[in-house]
Design an enzyme around this catalytic site. Sequence first.
Site, short mmCIF file in Angstrom:
data_model
loop_
_atom_site.label_atom_id
_atom_site.label_comp_id
_atom_site.label_asym_id
_atom_site.label_seq_id
_atom_site.Cartn_x
_atom_site.Cartn_y
_atom_site.Cartn_z
CG HIS A 137 23.58 -55.74 46.15
ND1 HIS A 137 23.08 -55.02 47.13
CD2 HIS A 137 22.69 -56.66 45.48
CE1 HIS A 137 21.73 -55.63 46.92
NE2 HIS A 137 21.50 -56.53 46.05
CG ASP A 167 26.09 -50.83 50.33
OD1 ASP A 167 25.96 -50.40 49.18
OD2 ASP A 167 25.90 -51.86 50.79
#
Length: 386
Positions: A137, A167
Site C-alpha cells: 500500500h 496512489d
Amino acid sequence: MAALDGIKVLDLTRLLPGPIGSLVLADLGAQVDKVEDAGIGDYLRVSAAPVAGMSAAFHALNRGKRSLVLDLKKPDGARVLLRLAEQYDVLFEQFRPGVLDRLGVGHSTLLEHNPGLIVCALTGYGQTGPLQQRAGHDLNYMARAGLMGLQGPNAGPPQIPAFQLADVSGGMWSVIGILAALRERDRTGRGSVIDIGMLESVIPFASIGLSHLLGGQASPERGQDVLSGGLAVYDTYLTSDGEAVTFGALEPKFMTAFCQGVGIEPDMTLLFPGPHQAELKQKLGQIFAAKTRAEWRAFNEQHDCCIEPVLHPEELRDDEQLTARRVFADFDTGSGRVGQFRTPVTPFHWKPGPAPTAGEHTAQILEEAGFDSDEIAALRASSVVR
C-alpha cells in the site's frame, strides 16, 4: 468539445490509484466505463459513512463514470471482457501481474483482439522485478522508494503522511502514459501496454531530497535536510492561539522581509543548515508564538515573506483562493447533494454527472458492445453480469 471526446476507457481499477487516473480522463471528456466484480465491487463505495448512498470518496473519484458488474472468474466473464475490449480505446487495470493471464484475458490476448487497444497496467511494483507479486500500500511504496527515509522527525520512526502520494502519483503517471500512447497510436495505428509501478512513481517527488544520492554524496540525517526540517526558515510554528503556520522564506529577499517586519537584524545564517539551526528555530518559535494565526496572515499580506496558515480540512471550502479557483462544489446525485473537488485540469465550468450505482449501466454498456437482449438475459441468469 472536451479534449478526450470520443475516447472510451474500460476501467477495471478500484479504490484510489486507478480511479483518480480515470477520473482525470473522464473530466477531460473520455467515456469511462467502470467494471466491478460480482462481489462487493469497488469497496471504496462502503469505506466510510454513506452520503447519498455511497462514501463521499467514491462519489468524488467516480463522478461521471458508468458501472458494469462482471464476474471475470467465470469463463463467460472473460469472454465478455474480450468482446467489450474490442470496442474501447483504453483498458485500465490494477491487478497483480499475471492475474489477467490466468483468467485468459492477458495483455497479449487483449491486443490480439484489438490491436489498437492501449492497456495501462498500474501495480505496486511494476510488471517485472523480484517484487512484482508483492502486496503493498501507499506507505510501503514510499518507504521502499526512500521518501520515508527523508521524513522527520530525526528521533524515532518517520512521521506518517496524511495523504496518499504513491496512489495518486501512480494514477497521474498512468494518465500521462495513456495520453502519450493515444498520441503514438494516432501516428502508427497500434496500441501498446503501459507498465506503471507505484514504487518508482514517487521517486521524482524527491528530486531535491535525493540530490545527495544522485551526486554521490552522503545524505543528511533524516529530517535535517534543507527541505525536510533542517532550516528554521522552512518549518512550521505554533501561534499564540494554539494554531500553526508554515514559514517558507528560503530566499534571501523573503528572509530579509520577515526579519525587517518583526524588527530583528537579517541573518544570512538562517539560510544554511547546521547545528546553529536549533537555536534559530527556538528564537523563531518565540516570535511566532507572540501572534495569532490570523495576525500572521495579515503580516504576510503586508510583507510577502512566505507565511501561510495551516488550515483545518473543514476550513478549505471557505478559503478565498480555493473558492476563486472553484476547487469545491456540491452536486445533486439524485439521492442528495455531495461535495466534489476539481482537479487542476478539470474545466472550470465543470458539470460532472453523479457516481454510478453498482451495475447501473450493465445492460447499456453490453448493448453498445453488440450484445443482444437474449445474450444479456443469459449472462444475467448465469450471474456473469449484474
